[in-house]
Design an enzyme around this catalytic site. Structure first.
Site, PDB file in Angstrom:
ATOM      1  CG  HIS A  65      -0.272   0.085   2.544  1.00 19.64           C
ATOM      2  ND1 HIS A  65      -0.152  -0.989   3.398  1.00 19.64           N
ATOM      3  CD2 HIS A  65       0.337   1.120   3.173  1.00 19.64           C
ATOM      4  CE1 HIS A  65       0.488  -0.628   4.484  1.00 19.64           C
ATOM      5  NE2 HIS A  65       0.801   0.644   4.381  1.00 19.64           N
TER       6      HIS A  65
HETATM    7  P1  TYD Z   1      -1.746  -2.569   7.470  1.00 21.60           P
HETATM    8  O1  TYD Z   1      -1.323  -1.148   7.633  1.00 21.60           O
HETATM    9  O2  TYD Z   1      -2.372  -2.955   6.149  1.00 21.60           O
HETATM   10  O3  TYD Z   1      -0.509  -3.528   7.794  1.00 21.60           O
HETATM   11  P2  TYD Z   1       0.706  -4.079   6.883  1.00 21.60           P
HETATM   12  O4  TYD Z   1       1.059  -3.050   5.873  1.00 21.60           O
HETATM   13  O5  TYD Z   1       1.809  -4.343   7.876  1.00 21.60           O
HETATM   14  O6  TYD Z   1       0.264  -5.354   6.264  1.00 21.60           O
HETATM   15  O7  TYD Z   1      -2.728  -2.935   8.655  1.00 21.60           O
HETATM   16  C1  TYD Z   1      -3.175  -4.265   8.880  1.00 21.60           C
HETATM   17  C2  TYD Z   1      -4.523  -4.189   9.581  1.00 21.60           C
HETATM   18  O8  TYD Z   1      -4.372  -3.532  10.838  1.00 21.60           O
HETATM   19  C3  TYD Z   1      -5.579  -3.420   8.795  1.00 21.60           C
HETATM   20  O9  TYD Z   1      -6.806  -4.110   8.948  1.00 21.60           O
HETATM   21  C4  TYD Z   1      -5.686  -2.102   9.499  1.00 21.60           C
HETATM   22  C5  TYD Z   1      -5.237  -2.415  10.920  1.00 21.60           C
HETATM   23  N1  TYD Z   1      -4.539  -1.283  11.554  1.00 21.60           N
HETATM   24  C6  TYD Z   1      -5.187  -0.511  12.508  1.00 21.60           C
HETATM   25  O10 TYD Z   1      -6.347  -0.755  12.866  1.00 21.60           O
HETATM   26  N2  TYD Z   1      -4.520   0.546  13.069  1.00 21.60           N
HETATM   27  C7  TYD Z   1      -3.253   0.855  12.710  1.00 21.60           C
HETATM   28  O11 TYD Z   1      -2.664   1.844  13.234  1.00 21.60           O
HETATM   29  C8  TYD Z   1      -2.585   0.044  11.724  1.00 21.60           C
HETATM   30  C9  TYD Z   1      -1.192   0.333  11.293  1.00 21.60           C
HETATM   31  C10 TYD Z   1      -3.269  -1.018  11.167  1.00 21.60           C
END
Ligand code: TYD
Length: 133
Positions: A52
């Protein structure tokens, strides 16, 4: 020109006899006020995280333990790779950088973020990200 990702060095206070402290104060050691901190851990070796970009959120990623590879791409298609394997260095990720993250299973990845979590700040489709340039 988009702002470039770069290394941030966090000075280790101490010595090898007693150990070290590194400090991240917003707007001082880090080029933004820190609004949120989160950490990622127990990630199986074969998992790719990230995939992302953020519209507004700037971040610094630090492998406080273990080894983490961070691949970045900006809106011009320029790519950057950072291997995080020491707790006294982090990578600064400006806005609008697509990221792919591979972590060793025992790694702990700390993120200092400039914004509170809001899902609308994410671009989660690569084709959408590429189409925005
Ligand atoms: P994401 O940022 O997509 O993680 P990565 O890039 O490490 O795979 O987040 C994973 C999940 O966690 C997504 O459902 C959103 C949630 N999340 C929160 O609720 N709060 C946060 O501060 C973060 C970073 C993620």
């Amino acid at each position: 020109m988009p702002e470039k990702p770069r290394w941030i060095h966090f000075t280790g206070i101490g010595d090898s006899e007693v150990g070290y402290i590194s400090v991240a104060q917003g707007n001082t050691h880090v080029p933004f006020p820190i609004e949120r901190v989160y950490w990622v851990y127990f990630t199986p070796d074969y998992i790719e995280r990230g995939n992302h970009a953020h519209k507004q959120c700037k971040q610094i990623l630090i492998a406080v333990s273990g080894r983490v590879e961070v691949e970045l791409e900006n809106a011009l298609g320029e790519t950057f790779t950072f291997l995080l394997d020491t707790p006294d260095h982090g990578v600064y990720i400006p806005v609008m950088h697509w990221r792919k993250i591979h972590m060793d299973q025992n790694a702990v990845l700390l993120c200092l973020a400039s914004e509170k979590y809001f899902e609308e700040d994410y671009i989660r489709e690569y084709e959408v990200f590429k189409g925005l340039k």
